[in-house]
Design a protein around this motif. Structure first.
Motif, PDB file in Angstrom:
ATOM      1  N   ARG A   2       0.840  -1.218   0.000  1.00  0.00           N
ATOM      2  CA  ARG A   2       0.000   0.000   0.000  1.00  0.00           C
ATOM      3  C   ARG A   2       0.865   1.254   0.000  1.00  0.00           C
ATOM      4  O   ARG A   2       0.529   2.240  -0.658  1.00  0.00           O
ATOM      5  CB  ARG A   2      -0.973  -0.016   1.186  1.00  0.00           C
ATOM      6  CG  ARG A   2      -2.010   1.087   1.082  1.00  0.00           C
ATOM      7  CD  ARG A   2      -3.136   0.928   2.093  1.00  0.00           C
ATOM      8  NE  ARG A   2      -2.654   1.060   3.456  1.00  0.00           N
ATOM      9  CZ  ARG A   2      -3.409   0.860   4.534  1.00  0.00           C
ATOM     10  NH1 ARG A   2      -4.675   0.520   4.403  1.00  0.00           N
ATOM     11  NH2 ARG A   2      -2.912   0.991   5.739  1.00  0.00           N
ATOM     12  N   TYR A  15      -4.015  14.891   6.207  1.00  0.00           N
ATOM     13  CA  TYR A  15      -5.207  14.341   6.866  1.00  0.00           C
ATOM     14  C   TYR A  15      -6.111  15.438   7.428  1.00  0.00           C
ATOM     15  O   TYR A  15      -6.932  15.176   8.296  1.00  0.00           O
ATOM     16  CB  TYR A  15      -4.781  13.384   7.993  1.00  0.00           C
ATOM     17  CG  TYR A  15      -4.954  11.929   7.603  1.00  0.00           C
ATOM     18  CD1 TYR A  15      -4.428  11.462   6.402  1.00  0.00           C
ATOM     19  CD2 TYR A  15      -5.663  11.029   8.395  1.00  0.00           C
ATOM     20  CE1 TYR A  15      -4.587  10.138   6.016  1.00  0.00           C
ATOM     21  CE2 TYR A  15      -5.830   9.716   8.019  1.00  0.00           C
ATOM     22  CZ  TYR A  15      -5.294   9.276   6.837  1.00  0.00           C
ATOM     23  OH  TYR A  15      -5.453   7.961   6.451  1.00  0.00           O
ATOM     24  N   THR A  35      -5.808  -0.906  11.933  1.00  0.00           N
ATOM     25  CA  THR A  35      -4.644  -1.659  12.381  1.00  0.00           C
ATOM     26  C   THR A  35      -4.520  -1.694  13.909  1.00  0.00           C
ATOM     27  O   THR A  35      -4.275  -2.743  14.485  1.00  0.00           O
ATOM     28  CB  THR A  35      -3.382  -1.033  11.739  1.00  0.00           C
ATOM     29  OG1 THR A  35      -3.454  -1.290  10.350  1.00  0.00           O
ATOM     30  CG2 THR A  35      -2.093  -1.587  12.297  1.00  0.00           C
ATOM     31  N   ILE A  69      -6.376  -2.468   5.417  1.00  0.00           N
ATOM     32  CA  ILE A  69      -5.850  -3.835   5.465  1.00  0.00           C
ATOM     33  C   ILE A  69      -6.715  -4.674   6.410  1.00  0.00           C
ATOM     34  O   ILE A  69      -7.050  -5.817   6.119  1.00  0.00           O
ATOM     35  CB  ILE A  69      -4.357  -3.792   5.838  1.00  0.00           C
ATOM     36  CG1 ILE A  69      -3.614  -3.259   4.603  1.00  0.00           C
ATOM     37  CG2 ILE A  69      -3.824  -5.156   6.264  1.00  0.00           C
ATOM     38  CD1 ILE A  69      -2.238  -2.762   4.833  1.00  0.00           C
ATOM     39  N   THR A  70      -7.145  -4.061   7.512  1.00  0.00           N
ATOM     40  CA  THR A  70      -8.038  -4.769   8.431  1.00  0.00           C
ATOM     41  C   THR A  70      -9.385  -5.020   7.741  1.00  0.00           C
ATOM     42  O   THR A  70      -9.968  -6.102   7.886  1.00  0.00           O
ATOM     43  CB  THR A  70      -8.245  -3.942   9.718  1.00  0.00           C
ATOM     44  OG1 THR A  70      -7.030  -3.276  10.047  1.00  0.00           O
ATOM     45  CG2 THR A  70      -8.698  -4.794  10.877  1.00  0.00           C
ATOM     46  N   GLU A 130     -16.389   6.296   5.631  1.00  0.00           N
ATOM     47  CA  GLU A 130     -15.559   5.649   6.656  1.00  0.00           C
ATOM     48  C   GLU A 130     -15.384   6.570   7.857  1.00  0.00           C
ATOM     49  O   GLU A 130     -15.914   7.685   7.886  1.00  0.00           O
ATOM     50  CB  GLU A 130     -14.202   5.245   6.069  1.00  0.00           C
ATOM     51  CG  GLU A 130     -13.413   6.420   5.509  1.00  0.00           C
ATOM     52  CD  GLU A 130     -12.093   6.016   4.853  1.00  0.00           C
ATOM     53  OE1 GLU A 130     -11.598   4.898   5.076  1.00  0.00           O
ATOM     54  OE2 GLU A 130     -11.547   6.850   4.117  1.00  0.00           O
ATOM     55  N   THR A 146      -9.967   7.450  10.882  1.00  0.00           N
ATOM     56  CA  THR A 146      -8.785   6.595  10.676  1.00  0.00           C
ATOM     57  C   THR A 146      -9.215   5.129  10.726  1.00  0.00           C
ATOM     58  O   THR A 146      -8.489   4.277  11.247  1.00  0.00           O
ATOM     59  CB  THR A 146      -7.707   6.846  11.759  1.00  0.00           C
ATOM     60  OG1 THR A 146      -8.327   6.711  13.043  1.00  0.00           O
ATOM     61  CG2 THR A 146      -7.072   8.206  11.642  1.00  0.00           C
ATOM     62  N   SER A 147     -10.395   4.852  10.192  1.00  0.00           N
ATOM     63  CA  SER A 147     -10.888   3.467  10.257  1.00  0.00           C
ATOM     64  C   SER A 147     -11.946   3.249   9.188  1.00  0.00           C
ATOM     65  O   SER A 147     -12.542   4.209   8.691  1.00  0.00           O
ATOM     66  CB  SER A 147     -11.495   3.194  11.630  1.00  0.00           C
ATOM     67  OG  SER A 147     -12.448   4.188  11.931  1.00  0.00           O
ATOM     68  N   ASN A 148     -12.171   1.994   8.852  1.00  0.00           N
ATOM     69  CA  ASN A 148     -13.251   1.649   7.919  1.00  0.00           C
ATOM     70  C   ASN A 148     -14.517   1.318   8.687  1.00  0.00           C
ATOM     71  O   ASN A 148     -14.469   0.944   9.859  1.00  0.00           O
ATOM     72  CB  ASN A 148     -12.835   0.460   7.036  1.00  0.00           C
ATOM     73  CG  ASN A 148     -11.777   0.851   6.031  1.00  0.00           C
ATOM     74  OD1 ASN A 148     -10.630   0.430   6.124  1.00  0.00           O
ATOM     75  ND2 ASN A 148     -12.143   1.685   5.065  1.00  0.00           N
ATOM     76  N   LYS A 166      -2.867   6.927   0.891  1.00  0.00           N
ATOM     77  CA  LYS A 166      -2.639   7.230   2.315  1.00  0.00           C
ATOM     78  C   LYS A 166      -1.525   8.270   2.413  1.00  0.00           C
ATOM     79  O   LYS A 166      -0.344   7.926   2.518  1.00  0.00           O
ATOM     80  CB  LYS A 166      -2.293   5.938   3.063  1.00  0.00           C
ATOM     81  CG  LYS A 166      -2.478   6.047   4.558  1.00  0.00           C
ATOM     82  CD  LYS A 166      -2.505   4.659   5.170  1.00  0.00           C
ATOM     83  CE  LYS A 166      -2.367   4.684   6.668  1.00  0.00           C
ATOM     84  NZ  LYS A 166      -3.431   5.387   7.367  1.00  0.00           N
TER      85      LYS A 166
END
Ligand code: PLP
Length: 285
Positions: free
Chosen positions: A50, A153, A246, A209-210, A182, A185-187, A149
């Motif tokens: 990534r 931010y 993550t 990735i998670t 989302e 900092t997360s889905n 990424k």
């Protein structure tokens, strides 16, 4: 509780970086956050893939190969000597002239930060966290694509600040067309009538990735899971909501906009996936 910082292959206890680095001046950088198990990086190949994709997407040429990253991470982890570490890999555009044009930046800087990890307390997983649907929109795909990424931010910082003003711990953003995307900092995943739903890439999200692993685990374990486009209001009907990342792993959400989600406690599907994810982590490393 040691922090070590690797700067282009040299390890330091502290590091100052030039204010003329375009990473600092313009957020012109890419990065990854990697967790460890037994102080070994988890899913490192996926993170390095990534990182390379993000760099390619902003035409940033990383001057080192995968083997170099592996070696440098290994020595920095040994040097820090933590039980478990938080790893941040950053590649900046490098030092250049004080204007936005990156062509004056000849040498990207590679920074590996290895520090003692601050894990989320168990009570977060037992009780769940509070989130708010905020007015700040996730960037559209043809702007700064959320799937890159980068070190820029600020959009997500603003969303997080809005959530905190609303009394929530994190924000859920929709895109400019009102479709769910989302967290900061997360889905995002949610469960409606036993079906697990998650916004698709076309909504404008980071390919977490998670997230990928959770989708795979859900499929392998007979859950019905669907990627798609849902307006923000759909979330109000959810029986369960959870965020993935993550460090967060699978984080249950107990309240949305101050109202309980389902029973107001982490739901059975969320807890099942958290357990499956934990089992996979311990098998993999
Ligand atoms: N979405 C955004 C915007 C993120 O910043 C992150 C992680 O930092 C994620 C999703 C989750 O990605 P991952 O599971 O790879 O940590």
């Amino acid at each position: 509780m040691t922090t070590k910082i690797n700067f282009n292959g040299e390890i330091f206890d502290e590091l100052s970086i030039s204010v003329m680095d375009h990473g600092f001046l313009f957020g012109d950088s890419v990065y990854e956050v990697v967790s460890t198990l037994n102080n070994q990086p988890c899913f490192l190949d996926k993170h390095l893939d990534r990182l390379n994709n993000s760099a390619q997407a902003i035409s940033l040429k990383i001057p080192r190969d995968r083997g170099w990253f592996r070696e440098q991470l290994k020595s920095t982890l040994v040097s820090a000597g933590n039980e478990e570490s938080y790893i941040r890999i950053i590649v900046t555009r490098g030092i250049g002239e004080i204007n936005i044009d990156p062509s004056s930046c000849a040498n990207p800087n590679i920074i590996l930060i290895v520090m003692d990890v601050t894990k989320y307390s168990e009570s977060f997983y037992e009780k769940g966290i509070q989130v708010a649907l905020v007015s700040i929109k996730r960037n559209p795909l043809d702007s700064l694509n959320p799937n890159i990424k980068t070190g820029n931010y600020l959009n997500n910082v603003l969303a997080k600040m809005e959530a905190e003003k609303l009394g929530a711990q994190d924000a859920i953003m929709v895109n400019p067309w009102g479709y769910l995307t989302e967290g900061t900092t997360s889905n995002l995943f949610f469960v409606c009538e036993g079906h697990i739903l998650t916004p698709s890439m076309e909504c404008g999200i980071l390919s977490g990735i998670t997230r990928e692993i959770i989708i795979q685990l859900a499929k392998e374990n007979g859950f019905h899971i669907e990627e798609g486009k849902w307006p923000g209001a759909e979330l109000l009907k959810a029986d369960e909501i959870f965020l993935t990342g993550t460090i967060k792993k699978v984080m249950p959400v107990s309240h949305l906009d101050g109202r309980p989600v389902g029973t107001g406690k982490p739901g059975p599907i969320t807890l099942n996936l958290l357990r499956l994810y934990d089992d996979l982590l311990t098998k993999k490393v």
